[in-house]
Write a protein that holds these residues in place. Structure first.
Motif, mmCIF file in Angstrom:
data_model
loop_
_atom_site.group_PDB
_atom_site.id
_atom_site.type_symbol
_atom_site.label_atom_id
_atom_site.label_comp_id
_atom_site.label_asym_id
_atom_site.label_seq_id
_atom_site.Cartn_x
_atom_site.Cartn_y
_atom_site.Cartn_z
ATOM 1 N N ALA A 179 0.824 -1.208 0.000
ATOM 2 C CA ALA A 179 0.000 0.000 0.000
ATOM 3 C C ALA A 179 0.861 1.262 0.000
ATOM 4 C CB ALA A 179 -0.945 -0.014 1.198
ATOM 5 N N SER A 180 1.928 1.270 0.780
ATOM 6 C CA SER A 180 2.773 2.466 0.855
ATOM 7 C C SER A 180 3.516 2.690 -0.461
ATOM 8 C CB SER A 180 3.758 2.351 2.020
ATOM 9 O OG SER A 180 4.610 1.241 1.856
ATOM 10 N N THR A 181 3.946 1.621 -1.111
ATOM 11 C CA THR A 181 4.609 1.740 -2.410
ATOM 12 C C THR A 181 3.641 2.294 -3.448
ATOM 13 O OG1 THR A 181 6.163 -0.050 -1.935
ATOM 14 C CG2 THR A 181 5.746 0.445 -4.257
ATOM 15 N N ILE A 182 2.423 1.801 -3.451
ATOM 16 C CA ILE A 182 1.406 2.289 -4.381
ATOM 17 C C ILE A 182 1.169 3.780 -4.166
ATOM 18 C CG2 ILE A 182 -1.045 2.150 -5.003
ATOM 19 C CD1 ILE A 182 -0.834 -0.870 -4.159
ATOM 20 N N ARG A 183 1.034 4.171 -2.924
ATOM 21 C CA ARG A 183 0.747 5.578 -2.609
ATOM 22 C C ARG A 183 1.891 6.484 -3.046
ATOM 23 N NH1 ARG A 183 -3.223 7.410 0.476
ATOM 24 N NH2 ARG A 183 -3.657 5.330 1.325
ATOM 25 N N ARG A 184 3.125 6.067 -2.783
ATOM 26 C CA ARG A 184 4.289 6.879 -3.155
ATOM 27 C C ARG A 184 4.424 6.973 -4.673
ATOM 28 N NH1 ARG A 184 9.190 4.251 -0.059
ATOM 29 N NH2 ARG A 184 10.330 5.583 -1.539
ATOM 30 N N ALA A 185 4.201 5.854 -5.358
ATOM 31 C CA ALA A 185 4.311 5.878 -6.818
ATOM 32 C C ALA A 185 3.255 6.781 -7.436
ATOM 33 C CB ALA A 185 4.176 4.451 -7.352
ATOM 34 N N HIS A 186 2.024 6.653 -6.962
ATOM 35 C CA HIS A 186 0.913 7.414 -7.530
ATOM 36 C C HIS A 186 1.093 8.911 -7.289
ATOM 37 C CE1 HIS A 186 -3.135 7.643 -9.188
ATOM 38 N NE2 HIS A 186 -3.502 8.423 -8.194
ATOM 39 N N ALA A 187 1.836 9.278 -6.257
ATOM 40 C CA ALA A 187 2.063 10.689 -5.941
ATOM 41 C C ALA A 187 2.968 11.365 -6.965
ATOM 42 C CB ALA A 187 2.664 10.826 -4.544
ATOM 43 N N VAL A 188 3.787 10.592 -7.685
ATOM 44 C CA VAL A 188 4.700 11.204 -8.654
ATOM 45 C C VAL A 188 4.290 10.935 -10.103
ATOM 46 C CG1 VAL A 188 6.667 11.254 -7.084
ATOM 47 C CG2 VAL A 188 6.303 9.239 -8.516
ATOM 48 N N HIS A 189 3.447 9.907 -10.332
ATOM 49 C CA HIS A 189 2.899 9.669 -11.664
ATOM 50 C C HIS A 189 1.669 8.779 -11.516
ATOM 51 C CE1 HIS A 189 2.944 9.504 -16.041
ATOM 52 N NE2 HIS A 189 2.531 8.254 -15.907
ATOM 53 N N PRO A 190 0.586 9.069 -12.251
ATOM 54 C CA PRO A 190 -0.633 8.282 -12.070
ATOM 55 C C PRO A 190 -0.417 6.797 -12.325
ATOM 56 C CG PRO A 190 -1.081 10.261 -13.353
ATOM 57 C CD PRO A 190 0.402 10.174 -13.219
ATOM 58 N N ILE A 191 -0.848 5.985 -11.379
ATOM 59 C CA ILE A 191 -0.848 4.532 -11.525
ATOM 60 C C ILE A 191 -2.253 4.127 -11.957
ATOM 61 C CG2 ILE A 191 -0.521 2.319 -10.368
ATOM 62 C CD1 ILE A 191 2.040 3.990 -10.758
ATOM 63 N N THR A 192 -2.351 3.458 -13.091
ATOM 64 C CA THR A 192 -3.652 3.092 -13.644
ATOM 65 C C THR A 192 -4.203 1.823 -13.028
ATOM 66 O OG1 THR A 192 -3.320 4.234 -15.735
ATOM 67 C CG2 THR A 192 -4.813 2.337 -15.767
ATOM 68 N N ALA A 193 -3.333 0.838 -12.794
ATOM 69 C CA ALA A 193 -3.808 -0.454 -12.285
ATOM 70 C C ALA A 193 -2.769 -1.093 -11.384
ATOM 71 C CB ALA A 193 -4.134 -1.398 -13.435
ATOM 72 N N VAL A 194 -3.258 -1.831 -10.414
ATOM 73 C CA VAL A 194 -2.413 -2.678 -9.573
ATOM 74 C C VAL A 194 -2.850 -4.118 -9.783
ATOM 75 C CG1 VAL A 194 -1.917 -3.371 -7.190
ATOM 76 C CG2 VAL A 194 -1.795 -0.962 -7.847
ATOM 77 N N GLN A 195 -1.908 -4.971 -10.124
ATOM 78 C CA GLN A 195 -2.196 -6.388 -10.281
ATOM 79 C C GLN A 195 -1.796 -7.116 -8.998
ATOM 80 O OE1 GLN A 195 -0.695 -10.017 -13.129
ATOM 81 N NE2 GLN A 195 -1.363 -8.132 -14.145
ATOM 82 N N LEU A 196 -2.687 -7.974 -8.529
ATOM 83 C CA LEU A 196 -2.438 -8.691 -7.283
ATOM 84 C C LEU A 196 -3.147 -10.029 -7.318
ATOM 85 C CD1 LEU A 196 -5.407 -8.134 -5.854
ATOM 86 C CD2 LEU A 196 -4.338 -5.957 -5.292
#
Length: 360
Positions: A179-196
């Motif tokens: 969750a923290s990695t997703i949040r940090r990444a999305h803060a600098v460039h939009p993340i469209t999808a997370v695969q899990l």
């Protein structure tokens, strides 16, 4: 059940539209036994596209490389239309193969990102990748460096954002990220999808990761929605594993756990009999009922199984039936970890803070 139609869905908040069920292509070439004949798999891909499934999921790690080449044959051979009404190809980078044991490492360095992307473009025979995931997180490097940030001291960093700007990638995704990695990444460039990994018996992402995606408007792509084939035939599925099938080493498929887990399958199967469907259709329908932002990507190498999976779209479950299913596969009811190496999962995918990064 009625003959299914495949609705379209918005995946994420940046404009990507895909079929509401995708097709995982890994098993066609790798990991679940020997690679299947190209002609058979090309026929399956053509069949899937004709049925309305347009999201095709691959990775440079599958084979390695051979699964992308297979999709490239389909695309270059005209078996699949491209463009606005065509396929959406999702591929991945991040598993770098090395000569030193164990033969691979997770890598998110900017130079490697560009090298991997351009190689995937060549194998696929396309000018642009629709959705490009970081397959596994490089825990040695701040996620901001891989995704977007360009420190003054290094002009080659932030390659994913650069590749989007160059038109080589349309949308950026993450796979098995915390969750923290997703949040940090999305803060600098939009993340469209997370695969899990998300299925009736794999639900560890529900506590933090899925709520984070929904807060940020990120689409959710569920791989192994059939429990890596377990909900197809239960314990019997392990009878057909070849020596090259990675599931032979997964804890849930070991004899000491499989007998226990078989009870879960039997209860799901009983409910499926009452519903007039197969247990795999019931398990897949459960994933579809998680919300309009979820796109499962069940994989198969057989047309009959593909058609059966597609029929899950027409299956309707009541809240009471959903709760009943979930009670069968509660966390304390499933024996064995979902993968053989916890380091490969979201649980250790945090990256160093950006301020601690000194570069090379």
């Amino acid at each position: 059940m009625a003959k299914p139609t495949v609705p379209r869905m918005k995946l994420g908040s940046q404009g990507l539209e895909v079929s509401a069920q995708g097709l995982g292509c890994m098993g066609m070439s790798a990991n679940y036994g020997p690679a299947k004949p190209d002609d058979d798999m090309l026929a399956l891909l053509r069949h899937a596209f004709a049925a309305g499934v347009t999201l095709l999921d691959t990775s440079d790690a599958y084979g390695p490389f051979t699964n992308e080449l297979l999709l490239g044959k389909a695309l270059q051979g005209g078996l699949l239309a491209t463009g606005g009404a065509g396929v959406q190809v999702a591929t991945k980078f991040g598993v770098k193969f090395t000569e030193a044991p164990p033969g691979w490492e997770f890598c998110g360095s900017p130079a490697y990102v560009r090298q991997a992307c351009e190689a995937s473009l060549r194998r696929l025979g396309v000018d642009c990748i629709d959705l490009y995931y970081q397959h596994r997180i490089d825990t040695r490097l701040p996620i901001e460096i891989t995704i977007s940030l360009v420190p003054e001291s290094s002009s080659d960093m932030g390659e994913l954002k650069k590749l989007v700007g160059e038109g080589k990638i349309k949308y950026v995704g993450l796979s098995e990220a915390s969750a923290s990695t997703i949040r940090r990444a999305h803060a600098v460039h939009p993340i469209t999808a997370v695969q899990l990994e998300w299925s009736l018996w794999t639900r560890d992402s529900e506590e933090e990761i899925i709520p984070t995606c929904r807060e940020l408007g990120i689409g959710i792509v569920a791989y192994s929605p059939l429990g890596r084939g377990f909900f197809g035939s239960g314990a019997k599925s392990a009878d057909n594993f070849s020596e090259r099938d990675i599931r032979k080493n997964l804890p849930r498929f070991q004899a000491e756990n499989l007998e226990h887990n078989q009870r879960i399958f039997e209860r799901v199967n009983e409910m499926a009999t009452r519903k007039g469907c197969t247990p795999s259709q019931l398990a897949l329908a459960w994933v579809h009922h998680q919300g309009p932002d979820v796109c499962p990507i069940p994989g198969t190498t057989k047309m009959d199984n593909f058609d059966s999976n597609l029929a899950a779209l027409a299956l309707r479950l009541t809240p009471e039936e959903m709760a009943e299913l979930e009670s069968y596969a509660a966390a304390d009811a499933v024996k064995g970890f979902r993968t053989y190496n916890a380091a490969n999962t979201w649980m250790s995918s945090d990256t160093p803070p950006l301020e601690s990064f000194k570069g090379e």
